[in-house]
Design an enzyme around this catalytic site. Structure first.
Site, PDB file in Angstrom:
ATOM      1  N   TYR A 143     -12.404  -2.139  -3.516  1.00 36.07           N
ATOM      2  CA  TYR A 143     -12.941  -2.140  -2.175  1.00 36.07           C
ATOM      3  C   TYR A 143     -14.437  -2.084  -1.887  1.00 36.07           C
ATOM      4  CZ  TYR A 143      -8.329  -2.274   0.010  1.00 36.07           C
ATOM      5  OH  TYR A 143      -6.965  -2.904   0.605  1.00 36.07           O
TER       6      TYR A 143
ATOM      7  N   HIS B  33      -2.055  -5.664   1.510  1.00 29.90           N
ATOM      8  CA  HIS B  33      -3.355  -6.112   1.395  1.00 29.90           C
ATOM      9  C   HIS B  33      -3.215  -7.686   0.691  1.00 29.90           C
ATOM     10  CE1 HIS B  33      -7.443  -7.197   0.077  1.00 29.90           C
ATOM     11  NE2 HIS B  33      -6.908  -7.553  -1.134  1.00 29.90           N
TER      12      HIS B  33
ATOM     13  N   LYS C 104       0.801  -1.152  -0.101  1.00 30.44           N
ATOM     14  CA  LYS C 104      -0.001   0.144   0.064  1.00 30.44           C
ATOM     15  C   LYS C 104       0.884   1.163   0.056  1.00 30.44           C
ATOM     16  CE  LYS C 104      -3.891  -2.310   2.302  1.00 30.44           C
ATOM     17  NZ  LYS C 104      -5.060  -2.200   3.362  1.00 30.44           N
TER      18      LYS C 104
ATOM     19  N   ASN D  49      -2.150  -0.034   6.959  1.00 27.94           N
ATOM     20  CA  ASN D  49      -1.658  -1.303   7.310  1.00 27.94           C
ATOM     21  C   ASN D  49      -0.707  -1.915   6.392  1.00 27.94           C
ATOM     22  OD1 ASN D  49      -3.698  -2.281   5.701  1.00 27.94           O
ATOM     23  ND2 ASN D  49      -4.784  -3.485   7.176  1.00 27.94           N
TER      24      ASN D  49
HETATM   25  P1  CMP Z   1      -7.342  -4.700   3.891  1.00 31.42           P
HETATM   26  O1  CMP Z   1      -6.906  -6.007   4.115  1.00 31.42           O
HETATM   27  O2  CMP Z   1      -6.766  -4.258   2.484  1.00 31.42           O
HETATM   28  O3  CMP Z   1      -9.101  -4.652   3.531  1.00 31.42           O
HETATM   29  C1  CMP Z   1      -9.592  -3.539   3.913  1.00 31.42           C
HETATM   30  C2  CMP Z   1      -8.982  -2.544   4.399  1.00 31.42           C
HETATM   31  O4  CMP Z   1      -9.657  -1.244   5.175  1.00 31.42           O
HETATM   32  C3  CMP Z   1      -7.916  -2.658   5.657  1.00 31.42           C
HETATM   33  O5  CMP Z   1      -7.041  -3.520   4.878  1.00 31.42           O
HETATM   34  C4  CMP Z   1      -7.662  -1.662   6.216  1.00 31.42           C
HETATM   35  O6  CMP Z   1      -6.609  -1.016   5.116  1.00 31.42           O
HETATM   36  C5  CMP Z   1      -8.847  -0.883   6.303  1.00 31.42           C
HETATM   37  N1  CMP Z   1      -9.614  -1.030   7.609  1.00 31.42           N
HETATM   38  C6  CMP Z   1     -10.048  -1.981   7.964  1.00 31.42           C
HETATM   39  N2  CMP Z   1     -10.455  -1.882   9.254  1.00 31.42           N
HETATM   40  C7  CMP Z   1     -10.486  -0.550   9.399  1.00 31.42           C
HETATM   41  C8  CMP Z   1     -10.926   0.495  10.489  1.00 31.42           C
HETATM   42  N3  CMP Z   1     -11.654  -0.143  11.373  1.00 31.42           N
HETATM   43  N4  CMP Z   1     -10.908   1.442  10.267  1.00 31.42           N
HETATM   44  C9  CMP Z   1     -10.109   2.087   9.176  1.00 31.42           C
HETATM   45  N5  CMP Z   1      -9.640   1.489   8.145  1.00 31.42           N
HETATM   46  C10 CMP Z   1      -9.873   0.002   8.206  1.00 31.42           C
END
Ligand code: CMP
Length: 131
Positions: A43, A109, A3, A106
């Site tokens: 998403y 993905h 990311k 984070n």
């Molecule tokens: P990802 O595994 O790419 O799938 C969905 C994404 O949404 C996740 O990683 C995070 O980047 C984001 N995400 C998931 N939960 C939250 C949350 N509680 N608050 C903000 N972003 C989130």
């Protein structure tokens, strides 16, 4: 995907090193930037969530690395390698434990099923970009 935070912090090489050292073969890879429409489509499953707008802004703010990885049991093993969505809960030595900022930013993905891996791979790559 690696990311935007991973690209901004210069962590592409360190993360890919862990990925290949863990036995994943890179079948396709590119540096690219998602448009707002791309991120909203990628998403779409989260579009009712309160963090959707924040997620789209984050995922479009700079380049990402998209990749298709191949390995026996790849989906589960990659999810183990990256760790929990929230880096505060990610196990020691996982990619999110080492490189992620927060639950929203984070670092990486990973697809959550073989079916979604196929859909997400086709989202980023054409047939002639897969090896
Ligand atoms: P990802 O595994 O790419 O799938 C969905 C994404 O949404 C996740 O990683 C995070 O980047 C984001 N995400 C998931 N939960 C939250 C949350 N509680 N608050 C903000 N972003 C989130």
């Amino acid at each position: 995907m690696l990311k935007p935070d991973s690209v901004e912090k210069g962590n592409i090489g360190a993360i890919l090193e862990k990925v290949t050292a863990s036995g994943f073969r890179i079948v396709a890879m590119k540096l690219t930037q998602l448009t707002k429409a791309d991120a909203e489509a990628f998403y779409a499953v989260h579009n009712e969530r309160p963090f959707f707008g924040e997620l789209v802004n984050y995922m479009t703010r700079g380049p990402i690395v998209a990749a298709i990885l191949e390995k026996e049991n790849a989906v589960q093993d990659f999810r183990t390698l990256i760790g929990a969505t929230n880096p505060a809960e990610a196990a020691e030595g996982t990619i999110r434990n080492m490189f992620a900022e927060s639950i929203s930013q984070n670092a990486v993905h990973g697809s959550d099923s073989d079916e979604n891996a196929g859909i997400e791979g086709a989202f980023h790559f054409s047939e002639r970009e897969m090896f």
